[in-house]
Design an enzyme around this catalytic site. Structure first.
Site, short mmCIF file in Angstrom:
data_model
loop_
_atom_site.label_atom_id
_atom_site.label_comp_id
_atom_site.label_asym_id
_atom_site.label_seq_id
_atom_site.Cartn_x
_atom_site.Cartn_y
_atom_site.Cartn_z
N HIS A 187 0.86 -1.19 0.00
CA HIS A 187 0.00 0.00 0.00
C HIS A 187 0.89 1.23 0.00
O HIS A 187 1.95 1.24 0.64
CB HIS A 187 -0.89 0.02 1.24
CG HIS A 187 -1.41 1.38 1.59
ND1 HIS A 187 -0.86 2.16 2.59
CD2 HIS A 187 -2.42 2.12 1.06
CE1 HIS A 187 -1.51 3.30 2.67
NE2 HIS A 187 -2.46 3.30 1.75
N ASN A 238 0.52 5.81 -0.47
CA ASN A 238 -0.24 7.00 -0.86
C ASN A 238 0.54 8.25 -0.50
O ASN A 238 1.34 8.26 0.45
CB ASN A 238 -1.63 7.01 -0.22
CG ASN A 238 -1.60 7.40 1.25
OD1 ASN A 238 -1.69 8.58 1.59
ND2 ASN A 238 -1.45 6.42 2.12
N ARG A 289 -0.38 12.65 -0.47
CA ARG A 289 -1.52 13.55 -0.63
C ARG A 289 -1.17 14.95 -0.13
O ARG A 289 -0.27 15.13 0.69
CB ARG A 289 -2.72 13.01 0.14
CG ARG A 289 -2.43 12.83 1.62
CD ARG A 289 -3.50 12.04 2.34
NE ARG A 289 -3.16 11.88 3.76
CZ ARG A 289 -2.42 10.90 4.25
NH1 ARG A 289 -1.96 9.96 3.43
NH2 ARG A 289 -2.14 10.83 5.54
N HIS A 325 -8.14 -3.55 18.11
CA HIS A 325 -9.09 -4.55 18.62
C HIS A 325 -8.51 -5.96 18.55
O HIS A 325 -9.03 -6.87 19.19
CB HIS A 325 -10.41 -4.48 17.85
CG HIS A 325 -10.28 -4.77 16.39
ND1 HIS A 325 -9.65 -3.92 15.51
CD2 HIS A 325 -10.70 -5.83 15.65
CE1 HIS A 325 -9.69 -4.43 14.30
NE2 HIS A 325 -10.33 -5.60 14.35
#
Length: 316
Positions: free
Chosen positions: A119, A121, A123, A188
Site C-alpha cells: 500500500h 499513498n 496527498r 481490537h
C-alpha cells in the site's frame, strides 16, 4: 557560512497546487507502467469520474493478472465547502473551512501468498477560510503486509525507506517508521497489520519546496522498494494451505481499512466515489471463528516474529 546566512524555509509560501497535481498524475502513470511490466498479463483499466460537490479523479484497476489478483492506483483531486470530521479530528481548529485534497493512493493484492500486499499513498490537503492564509499539509507513506515473511524482503523494504529519508534529516526514517508501526495497528486485535514502512501526516514545517521534494522522493521510491520483492517471490510454489492462510490474513487488512484507515473515512465522509475508495479491498477474503495457527508453524511465525515492530535495519 554562519547560521545567520542559512535561509530558513518559507513556511508561509502557498503550495503550488498545479505542480503537485502534475507530479501526482505522472506518478500514477509511472507506477501503473512499472506494475504492468512486472505482471506481463494484467493491465490497468481506467475510469475517469467527477464529483458532484467538486473535483474528480482517475481510477485505474487491474484484475486477474499473472501476478496481481487485484490492485488499483488512483488519482483524485476533490474540493468542498467544509472539511469532513476525519480530516479535523486531530486539528479541530480547521473545522468549517473549505478544502482541496489531491493525491495518489494504491493497493496491490498479489495472488501468490508468498508475495506481500503493498500500500502507498501521498496527498496534499489545503484548508481555506476567507480573509486568512490557507493551511496546508502533506501526508502519506507506504507499508508492506506479508502473509509469509522473508527477512531479506523486510530488510530491503526498510532499507529503501531509510535511504529515501536520509537527505531530509537523520531522524526522519526512525520517526516515520515508528509512526507507521503505530498507525497500521489493529487495536481490537492487538496486532500489527504488516511490517510497516513510512507514515507521515501534517507535514508542512519544512516549507512547501522541501516538503514537496520529500513527497516526490517517497513516491518515486515505491517501485524500487516493492518490485524486487515481487520478482523474488512470484515463482514460489504454494498450495491450498498457503492460499487459505492468505485469505484469512486478508481479513485483517479489510478490518483495518474499514475501521481505522483515515483515507477510507475521508473519502466516504466527503462524498467521494465509493467504488474508487473501496478498490483497496481484496477480491477474496475469509474469516474463521477463533482460528489459531499451529504453534511453531510458518503461519504462527508471521505474528510471532514478523509482525512485532522489529528494527529490520539494526539501528536500535
Amino acid at each position: 557560512m554562519t547560521a545567520s546566512d542559512i535561509k530558513a524555509p518559507d513556511t508561509n509560501k502557498a503550495p503550488d497546487i498545479e505542480a503537485v497535481k502534475a507530479y501526482f498524475l505522472d506518478l500514477q502513470d509511472k507506477i501503473c507502467e512499472g506494475l504492468e511490466q512486472e505482471d506481463l498479463k494484467g493491465q490497468f483499466l481506467e475510469e475517469e469520474w467527477t464529483r458532484e460537490a467538486g473535483g474528480g479523479g482517475r481510477t485505474r484497476v487491474m484484475t486477474n493478472g499473472h501476478v496481481f489478483e487485484k490492485g488499483g492506483v488512483n488519482f483524485s483531486h476533490v474540493m468542498g465547502a467544509e472539511l469532513p470530521a476525519s480530516a479535523t479530528a486531530s486539528r479541530p481548529e480547521l473545522a468549517g473551512r473549505s478544502f482541496q485534497a489531491l493525491g495518489v493512493s494504491l493497493v496491490m493484492h498479489p495472488e501468490n501468498p508468498y508475495i506481500p500486499t503493498s500500500h502507498a499513498n501521498i496527498r496534499l490537503f489545503i484548508a481555506e477560510k476567507e480573509g486568512e492564509e490557507p493551511v496546508w499539509w502533506f501526508g502519506g507513506g507506504y507499508d508492506l503486509t506479508p502473509y509469509y515473511g522473508f527477512d531479506e524482503d523486510c530488510v530491503h523494504w526498510h532499507d529503501v525507506a531509510r535511504k529515501t529519508c536520509e537527505p531530509f534529516g537523520k531522524d526522519v526514517y526512525s520517526d516515520y517508521k515508528k509512526w507507521c508501526d503505530e498507525y497500521f495497528y489493529l487495536k481490537h486485535r492487538d496486532e500489527a497489520r504488516g511490517i510497516g514502512g513510512l507514515f507521515f501526516d501534517d507535514l508542512n514545517e519544512w516549507g512547501f519546496d522541501k516538503c514537496f521534494e520529500f513527497v516526490r522522493a517517497v513516491g518515486d521510491s515505491y517501485l524500487e522498494a516493492y518490485l524486487p520483492i515481487v520478482d523474488r517471490c512470484k515463482d514460489k510454489s504454494y498450495g491450498a494451505q498457503e492460499r487459505d492462510f492468505q485469505l484469512f490474513r486478508r481479513g485483517r487488512y479489510v478490518e483495518f481499512n474499514l475501521v481505522f484507515d483515515r483515507g477510507t473515512l475521508f473519502g466516504l465522509q466527503s462524498g467521494g466515489r465509493t467504488e474508487s475508495i473501496l478498490m483497496s479491498l481484496p477480491p477474496l477474503v475469509k474469516w474463521e471463528y477463533n482460528w489459531q495457527a499451529e504453534p511453531g508453524s510458518e503461519e504462527a511465525r508471521l505474528t510471532d516474529y514478523y509482525l512485532t515492530g522489529r528494527d529490520w535495519l539494526g539501528e536500535e
